[in-house]
Design an enzyme around this catalytic site. Structure first.
Site, mmCIF file in Angstrom:
data_model
loop_
_atom_site.group_PDB
_atom_site.id
_atom_site.type_symbol
_atom_site.label_atom_id
_atom_site.label_comp_id
_atom_site.label_asym_id
_atom_site.label_seq_id
_atom_site.Cartn_x
_atom_site.Cartn_y
_atom_site.Cartn_z
ATOM 1 N N SER A 197 0.815 -1.209 0.000
ATOM 2 C CA SER A 197 0.000 0.000 0.000
ATOM 3 C C SER A 197 0.856 1.270 0.000
ATOM 4 C CB SER A 197 -0.908 0.019 1.229
ATOM 5 O OG SER A 197 -1.610 -1.191 1.337
HETATM 6 N N1 SAH Z 1 -0.669 -5.301 3.995
HETATM 7 C C1 SAH Z 1 0.106 -5.595 2.789
HETATM 8 C C2 SAH Z 1 -0.607 -5.207 1.522
HETATM 9 C C3 SAH Z 1 -1.879 -5.934 1.336
HETATM 10 S S1 SAH Z 1 -2.264 -6.371 -0.341
HETATM 11 C C4 SAH Z 1 1.462 -4.928 2.837
HETATM 12 O O1 SAH Z 1 1.765 -4.214 3.792
HETATM 13 O O2 SAH Z 1 2.257 -5.166 1.918
HETATM 14 C C5 SAH Z 1 -3.563 -7.511 0.066
HETATM 15 C C6 SAH Z 1 -3.063 -8.880 0.445
HETATM 16 O O3 SAH Z 1 -4.167 -9.617 0.911
HETATM 17 C C7 SAH Z 1 -2.473 -9.656 -0.722
HETATM 18 O O4 SAH Z 1 -1.209 -10.111 -0.387
HETATM 19 C C8 SAH Z 1 -3.457 -10.798 -0.903
HETATM 20 O O5 SAH Z 1 -2.836 -11.998 -1.336
HETATM 21 C C9 SAH Z 1 -4.001 -10.947 0.495
HETATM 22 N N2 SAH Z 1 -5.285 -11.620 0.598
HETATM 23 C C10 SAH Z 1 -6.377 -11.518 -0.207
HETATM 24 N N3 SAH Z 1 -7.365 -12.279 0.257
HETATM 25 C C11 SAH Z 1 -6.906 -12.885 1.387
HETATM 26 C C12 SAH Z 1 -7.463 -13.805 2.305
HETATM 27 N N4 SAH Z 1 -8.712 -14.262 2.196
HETATM 28 N N5 SAH Z 1 -6.704 -14.211 3.345
HETATM 29 C C13 SAH Z 1 -5.439 -13.768 3.496
HETATM 30 N N6 SAH Z 1 -4.855 -12.899 2.655
HETATM 31 C C14 SAH Z 1 -5.580 -12.461 1.603
#
Ligand code: SAH
Length: 220
Positions: free
Chosen positions: A67
């Site tokens: 992000s």
């Molecule tokens: N917080 C992260 C950015 C989030 S991007 C950072 O600091 O880099 C969103 C993330 O959520 C992605 O890696 C995606 O794979 C994950 N994601 C999506 N659905 C999910 C789920 N049901 N359970 C766990 N992770 C999930």
């Protein structure tokens, strides 16, 4: 590309905190301090090194993004964390948000569904040492029942609503911050759980990658 000197990344990071974060109204000193310390450039792919401190989200592979720094700061401030606070994060991704929460003193639990991202974040956080952070591979929409309840829950992937298990695993009086909306546009909501009530206020418009709910065996 040549190696970035430590002084250079330190300076870029302080600049990021002043210009992108403090100037836009984030005032929580704990958050500002944490983001001045966590080496964001370590959490992006090498090809993105030069953009690590830019005012935007960046691709980290598998179609997901780390992000924008301001969004990390704004959501961390909204969550109101500090030492002794247990936080569950859904969507570890690069591990950067988890590191910022850890640097704020929180006890962090973070779940990621993509094995390679989970492994990479695990290795990196171990190496950098950003506090008390436990990672798990799996579907975060189910929460982490064995470690519940949590004082705070932070969802860093977009969903049309907050999955029921997360509401249930939030402690009474706890806060949950999540981008709620469709795949294109969401609003960050801050929910407060008070007994049976689960009310929210809306904070800012954002755009996150979708929360993918793995629907279990064979149902497609
Ligand atoms: N917080 C992260 C950015 C989030 S991007 C950072 O600091 O880099 C969103 C993330 O959520 C992605 O890696 C995606 O794979 C994950 N994601 C999506 N659905 C999910 C789920 N049901 N359970 C766990 N992770 C999930």
């Amino acid at each position: 590309m040549g190696t970035y000197s430590r002084r250079r990344t330190d300076r870029q990071r302080l600049d990021m905190v002043e210009k992108q974060i403090r100037r836009r109204g984030v005032a929580d000193e704990r958050v500002l301090q944490a983001m001045s310390l966590v080496p964001r450039h370590r959490f992006v792919p090498k090809a993105q090194f030069s953009a690590a401190y830019a005012d935007c989200a960046l691709p980290i592979g598998h179609g997901v993004t780390i992000s924008q720094p301001y969004v990390v700061a704004m959501m961390t401030e909204a969550l109101s964390v500090g030492p002794g606070i247990r936080v569950l994060e859904i969507g570890t991704g690069s591990g950067y948000q988890a590191a910022v929460l850890g640097a704020c003193g929180a006890e962090v639990f973070s779940i990621e569904r993509i094995p390679e991202l989970h492994r990479r974040a695990d290795r990196l956080l171990e190496e950098i040492g950003c506090g008390d952070i436990a990672l798990r591979l799996g579907d975060g929409s189910r929460g982490w029942p064995e470690r519940a309840p949590f004082d705070r829950i932070l969802v860093t992937a977009a969903a049309p609503d907050v999955p029921a298990p997360l509401r249930e695993q939030l402690a009474d009086g706890g806060l949950l911050v999540a981008p709620v909306g469709d795949d294109w546009l969401q609003t960050v909501r801050r929910y407060r759980k008070m007994g049976a009530s689960f009310e929210y206020e809306e904070l800012e418009g954002v755009r996150f990658v979708p929360l993918i709910v793995d629907s279990g065996e064979g149902s497609g």
